[in-house]
Design an enzyme around this catalytic site. Structure first.
Site, PDB file in Angstrom:
ATOM      1  N   PRO A   2       0.843  -1.200   0.000  1.00  0.00           N
ATOM      2  CA  PRO A   2       0.000   0.000   0.000  1.00  0.00           C
ATOM      3  C   PRO A   2       0.870   1.239   0.000  1.00  0.00           C
ATOM      4  O   PRO A   2       1.873   1.301   0.710  1.00  0.00           O
ATOM      5  CB  PRO A   2      -0.800  -0.109   1.299  1.00  0.00           C
ATOM      6  N   GLU A   3       0.536   2.210  -0.819  1.00  0.00           N
ATOM      7  CA  GLU A   3       1.260   3.470  -0.790  1.00  0.00           C
ATOM      8  C   GLU A   3       0.521   4.430   0.143  1.00  0.00           C
ATOM      9  O   GLU A   3      -0.545   4.121   0.668  1.00  0.00           O
ATOM     10  CB  GLU A   3       1.390   4.033  -2.208  1.00  0.00           C
ATOM     11  N   HIS A  92      -4.730 -15.730   8.943  1.00  0.00           N
ATOM     12  CA  HIS A  92      -3.879 -14.567   8.712  1.00  0.00           C
ATOM     13  C   HIS A  92      -4.217 -13.401   9.652  1.00  0.00           C
ATOM     14  O   HIS A  92      -3.677 -12.316   9.517  1.00  0.00           O
ATOM     15  CB  HIS A  92      -4.001 -14.104   7.253  1.00  0.00           C
ATOM     16  N   ARG A 111       1.622 -11.761   4.543  1.00  0.00           N
ATOM     17  CA  ARG A 111       3.087 -11.849   4.444  1.00  0.00           C
ATOM     18  C   ARG A 111       3.798 -11.683   5.792  1.00  0.00           C
ATOM     19  O   ARG A 111       4.981 -11.920   5.898  1.00  0.00           O
ATOM     20  CB  ARG A 111       3.609 -10.773   3.479  1.00  0.00           C
TER      21      ARG A 111
END
Ligand SMILES: [Zn+2]
Length: 275
Positions: A2-3, A92, A111
């Site tokens: 994500p930016e 997750h 991740r």
């Protein structure tokens, strides 16, 4: 990853859903998510009220009413969701904050690169991760006077320099490519070759790109969703990023993709010239 505009979208979504709620319980299922002592984190956060949610570059700042802030960095794939349904929790889900209205704030991270750290709110500027960040677009500090010396002290290519979060923060790979295309500057131009005019144009387009991206709810170039599960639509507005082989929207020359400083870089070889 994500930016910054995506993180801003997450921030706005979360404010609507969790601001003013008391955290009645916390479960940390992945211990390395927490930087520092996990038990201390849980004990300090428990029974506090979420006063506000701020942001600095790509860090979410969850301000609690007990004088502490949770500094949350989503890194590659971190996501928040708010739900009262226990089925929303999966393998997750690494942190589950139970709220006093029966909802849960669930942090998911496929991740496992994201991190949370507790820090005194009045000393946030001393935090190692936050204090090295350069000025960010749309902030009062994002001025020509502040940005110019940070940029032109580098002899490296401007693409790499703009990605350096200590020069300016909040611009990632997508938006740097877009800004340099808008500014008509070749990504391999040495940063110290830029004129005052070039720097002003970069600042203008960095502000415009980030404003547009926030209005659009961010991009979904990767698997990004905001806190409400909505997809952003910024990817529909990108001019060069991911457009290799397609005509430049300005001059119709084929957009190329090269590696600059190890990063995939999209540019128009006709309208972006090396200075
Ligand atoms: Zn062009």
């Amino acid at each position: 990853m994500p930016e910054m505009p995506e993180v801003e979208t997450v921030r706005r979504g979360l404010i609507d859903q969790v601001k003013g709620k008391r955290i009645t319980d916390i479960e940390i299922r992945y211990q390395n998510l927490i930087t520092g002592d996990v038990n201390e984190f849980v004990e300090t956060v428990k029974n506090s009220v979420i006063e506000d949610i701020g942001r600095r570059a790509k860090f979410l700042l969850i301000h609690l009413d007990n004088g502490y802030t949770i500094i949350s960095h989503l890194r590659m794939e971190g996501k928040y969701k708010v739900s009262s349904d226990v089925n929303a929790i999966d393998k997750h889900s690494h942190a589950i904050f139970s709220l006093d209205d029966g909802q849960m704030l669930i942090y998911n991270d496929v991740r496992k690169f994201g991190r949370m750290q507790l820090w005194p709110t009045d000393r946030l500027f001393e935090n190692k991760s936050l204090k090295k960040l350069g000025p960010e677009p749309l902030s009062d500090e994002f001025t020509f006077e502040n940005i110019k010396p940070r940029v032109i002290k580098h002899r490296k290519d401007i693409k790499t320099v703009l990605l350096d979060q200590s020069v300016m923060s909040g611009l990632g790979n997508i938006y740097v490519d877009e800004v340099l295309w808008q500014a008509k500057i070749h990504p391999e131009t040495p940063a110290n070759h830029l004129t005052d005019e070039d720097i002003k144009i970069i600042i203008k387009h960095a502000n415009d790109e980030i404003r547009l991206a926030i209005q659009s709810g961010g991009s979904t170039v990767r698997s990004y969703l905001d806190a409400n599960g909505h997809k952003g639509n910024m990817q529909d507005r990108l001019q060069v990023y991911g457009k290799e082989g397609l005509p430049c929207p300005r001059c119709q020359t084929t957009i190329e993709k090269i590696k600059v400083g190890g990063r995939g870089t999209h540019f128009c070889p006709h309208c972006q010239v090396v200075k």
